[in-house]
Motif scaffolding. Structure first.
Motif, mmCIF file in Angstrom:
data_model
loop_
_atom_site.group_PDB
_atom_site.id
_atom_site.type_symbol
_atom_site.label_atom_id
_atom_site.label_comp_id
_atom_site.label_asym_id
_atom_site.label_seq_id
_atom_site.Cartn_x
_atom_site.Cartn_y
_atom_site.Cartn_z
ATOM 1 N N LYS A 83 15.429 3.253 -19.777
ATOM 2 C CA LYS A 83 14.797 2.679 -20.978
ATOM 3 C C LYS A 83 15.869 2.323 -21.988
ATOM 4 O O LYS A 83 16.828 3.055 -22.185
ATOM 5 N N GLY A 84 15.710 1.182 -22.591
ATOM 6 C CA GLY A 84 16.649 0.735 -23.599
ATOM 7 C C GLY A 84 17.727 -0.185 -23.069
ATOM 8 O O GLY A 84 18.471 -0.770 -23.848
ATOM 9 N N LEU A 85 17.861 -0.352 -21.752
ATOM 10 C CA LEU A 85 18.844 -1.281 -21.196
ATOM 11 C C LEU A 85 18.168 -2.603 -20.900
ATOM 12 O O LEU A 85 17.065 -2.647 -20.356
ATOM 13 N N PRO A 86 18.810 -3.713 -21.270
ATOM 14 C CA PRO A 86 18.215 -5.007 -20.938
ATOM 15 C C PRO A 86 18.297 -5.266 -19.435
ATOM 16 O O PRO A 86 19.045 -4.626 -18.719
ATOM 17 N N GLU A 87 17.493 -6.222 -18.988
ATOM 18 C CA GLU A 87 17.365 -6.475 -17.549
ATOM 19 C C GLU A 87 18.604 -7.112 -16.944
ATOM 20 O O GLU A 87 19.002 -6.775 -15.834
ATOM 21 N N TRP A 88 19.252 -8.028 -17.613
ATOM 22 C CA TRP A 88 20.296 -8.823 -16.961
ATOM 23 C C TRP A 88 21.698 -8.566 -17.511
ATOM 24 O O TRP A 88 22.424 -9.469 -17.833
ATOM 25 N N GLY A 89 22.102 -7.333 -17.619
ATOM 26 C CA GLY A 89 23.499 -6.995 -17.842
ATOM 27 C C GLY A 89 24.058 -7.224 -19.215
ATOM 28 O O GLY A 89 25.263 -7.245 -19.371
#
Length: 115
Positions: A99-105
């Motif tokens: 949670k909290g990390l965007p999908e594309w790096g």
């Protein structure tokens, strides 16, 4: 100035004979070497006979003629067989992102909170 010959005081008769004829020492030595060679001939012949028996024994596969129909082993062919087999056994599967990390790096502004 005169040169004095060097002679030892107590020369044995054997020493004098060897000094005159050095072959008296070399000939018996050579006779011992050649005699030992002939004496050990039976042992060396036994060694070579045993070696030839080991080499001439035919393995079970050669008796049955299985070597003729056997396919020659090729390392590259086996490598390609294994690589093709392993490619079909898996499929790509995405894992859930924390949670909290965007999908594309894209790097997050705040680090994720520990669970």
């Amino acid at each position: 100035m005169a040169v004095f010959p060097s002679k030892s005081l107590n020369q044995s008769s054997l020493h004098q004979r060897l000094k005159r004829n050095p072959a008296l020492f070399g000939v018996p030595f050579l006779l011992v070497m050649v005699g030992a060679s002939f004496a050990l001939q039976s042992f060396t012949q036994t060694r070579y006979d045993l070696h030839s028996q080991k080499v001439s024994q035919v393995s079970r596969e050669q008796e049955l003629g299985l070597d003729k129909s056997r396919k020659k082993f090729d390392m590259r062919e086996e490598y390609f067989k294994l690589s093709v087999a392993s490619e079909g056994e898996w499929e790509p599967k995405r894992i859930e992102r924390p949670k909290g990390l965007p999908e594309w790096g894209v790097a997050p502004a705040n680090p994720p909170s520990p669970p």
